[in-house]
Scaffold this motif. Structure first.
Motif, PDB file in Angstrom:
ATOM      1  N   VAL A  38     -21.957  17.808  22.201  1.00 27.67           N
ATOM      2  CA  VAL A  38     -20.797  17.329  22.952  1.00 27.67           C
ATOM      3  C   VAL A  38     -19.694  17.010  21.965  1.00 27.67           C
ATOM      4  N   ALA A  39     -18.503  17.466  22.264  1.00 27.36           N
ATOM      5  CA  ALA A  39     -17.324  17.051  21.505  1.00 27.36           C
ATOM      6  C   ALA A  39     -16.235  16.794  22.527  1.00 27.36           C
ATOM      7  N   ASP A  40     -15.804  15.562  22.619  1.00 26.94           N
ATOM      8  CA  ASP A  40     -14.811  15.179  23.612  1.00 26.94           C
ATOM      9  C   ASP A  40     -13.781  14.296  22.935  1.00 26.94           C
ATOM     10  N   PHE A  41     -12.533  14.638  23.095  1.00 23.37           N
ATOM     11  CA  PHE A  41     -11.497  13.788  22.538  1.00 23.37           C
ATOM     12  C   PHE A  41     -10.267  13.817  23.429  1.00 23.37           C
ATOM     13  N   THR A  42      -9.806  12.637  23.723  1.00 22.11           N
ATOM     14  CA  THR A  42      -8.579  12.435  24.484  1.00 22.11           C
ATOM     15  C   THR A  42      -7.853  11.279  23.809  1.00 22.11           C
ATOM     16  N   ASP A  43      -6.736  10.911  24.313  1.00 22.44           N
ATOM     17  CA  ASP A  43      -5.974   9.817  23.728  1.00 22.44           C
ATOM     18  C   ASP A  43      -6.790   8.529  23.752  1.00 22.44           C
ATOM     19  N   GLY A  44      -7.111   8.017  22.578  1.00 18.44           N
ATOM     20  CA  GLY A  44      -7.860   6.770  22.489  1.00 18.44           C
ATOM     21  C   GLY A  44      -9.358   6.906  22.652  1.00 18.44           C
ATOM     22  N   PHE A  45      -9.873   8.137  22.659  1.00 19.97           N
ATOM     23  CA  PHE A  45     -11.311   8.348  22.820  1.00 19.97           C
ATOM     24  C   PHE A  45     -11.740   9.578  22.031  1.00 19.97           C
ATOM     25  N   PHE A  46     -12.850   9.446  21.308  1.00 15.53           N
ATOM     26  CA  PHE A  46     -13.439  10.567  20.570  1.00 15.53           C
ATOM     27  C   PHE A  46     -14.942  10.396  20.618  1.00 15.53           C
ATOM     28  N   SER A  47     -15.645  11.477  20.939  1.00 17.00           N
ATOM     29  CA  SER A  47     -17.101  11.424  20.969  1.00 17.00           C
ATOM     30  C   SER A  47     -17.650  12.769  20.520  1.00 17.00           C
ATOM     31  N   ILE A  48     -18.635  12.716  19.635  1.00 19.69           N
ATOM     32  CA  ILE A  48     -19.293  13.945  19.193  1.00 19.69           C
ATOM     33  C   ILE A  48     -20.782  13.651  18.997  1.00 19.69           C
ATOM     34  N   CYS A  49     -21.623  14.568  19.467  1.00 23.74           N
ATOM     35  CA  CYS A  49     -23.065  14.506  19.275  1.00 23.74           C
ATOM     36  C   CYS A  49     -23.467  15.809  18.593  1.00 23.74           C
ATOM     37  N   PHE A  50     -24.299  15.717  17.539  1.00 19.16           N
ATOM     38  CA  PHE A  50     -24.624  16.915  16.773  1.00 19.16           C
ATOM     39  C   PHE A  50     -25.965  16.760  16.070  1.00 19.16           C
ATOM     40  N   TRP A  51     -26.490  17.878  15.593  1.00 18.02           N
ATOM     41  CA  TRP A  51     -27.708  17.896  14.802  1.00 18.02           C
ATOM     42  C   TRP A  51     -27.721  19.175  13.992  1.00 18.02           C
ATOM     43  N   GLY A  52     -28.633  19.282  13.044  1.00 21.09           N
ATOM     44  CA  GLY A  52     -28.705  20.509  12.271  1.00 21.09           C
ATOM     45  C   GLY A  52     -29.007  20.342  10.803  1.00 21.09           C
ATOM     46  N   GLY A  53     -29.961  19.539  10.481  1.00 24.28           N
ATOM     47  CA  GLY A  53     -30.442  19.470   9.111  1.00 24.28           C
ATOM     48  C   GLY A  53     -29.562  18.702   8.154  1.00 24.28           C
ATOM     49  N   ALA A  54     -29.604  19.129   6.888  1.00 25.75           N
ATOM     50  CA  ALA A  54     -28.953  18.398   5.805  1.00 25.75           C
ATOM     51  C   ALA A  54     -27.444  18.276   5.984  1.00 25.75           C
ATOM     52  N   GLU A  55     -26.791  19.316   6.470  1.00 23.65           N
ATOM     53  CA  GLU A  55     -25.342  19.265   6.647  1.00 23.65           C
ATOM     54  C   GLU A  55     -24.947  18.239   7.703  1.00 23.65           C
TER      55      GLU A  55
END
Length: 99
Positions: free
Chosen positions: A52-69
């Motif tokens: 998930v990557a969501d960004f609007t004025d005054g809000f940012f959210s990101i969920c991620f995975w994938g090893g060392a990086e």
């Protein structure tokens, strides 16, 4: 005030920022720079998946995975936000959650 929550759980990571650092152009710019740099990096690294990557004025959210990086990016952002909180604590608060 900007509230940043950093969550690490079983190899999955999330970063969420809510609110504005009103009163400090520097704090606001720093928060934005950290978040957009992380998103740009993660979007261009093989093996990292962004759920998930969501960004609007005054809000940012990101969920991620994938090893060392993914882990490196999360750790880098954690240090960056904690340093920012030390310098601009009246404009930014940071909460770390680990499960």
């Amino acid at each position: 005030m900007t509230h940043v929550t950093l969550n690490k759980s079983n190899g999955r990571y999330s970063i969420e920022a809510i609110g504005h650092a009103k009163g400090s152009v520097q704090a606001c710019a720093a928060v934005s720079a950290i978040l957009y740099s992380a998103l740009g990096y993660l979007s261009n690294v093989d093996g990292v998946l962004i759920d998930v990557a969501d960004f609007t004025d005054g809000f940012f959210s990101i969920c991620f995975w994938g090893g060392a990086e993914a882990e490196f990016t999360f750790d880098f952002c954690t240090v960056a936000f904690l340093q920012l909180e030390l310098s601009y604590g009246e404009y930014i608060s940071v909460v770390r959650e680990e499960k």
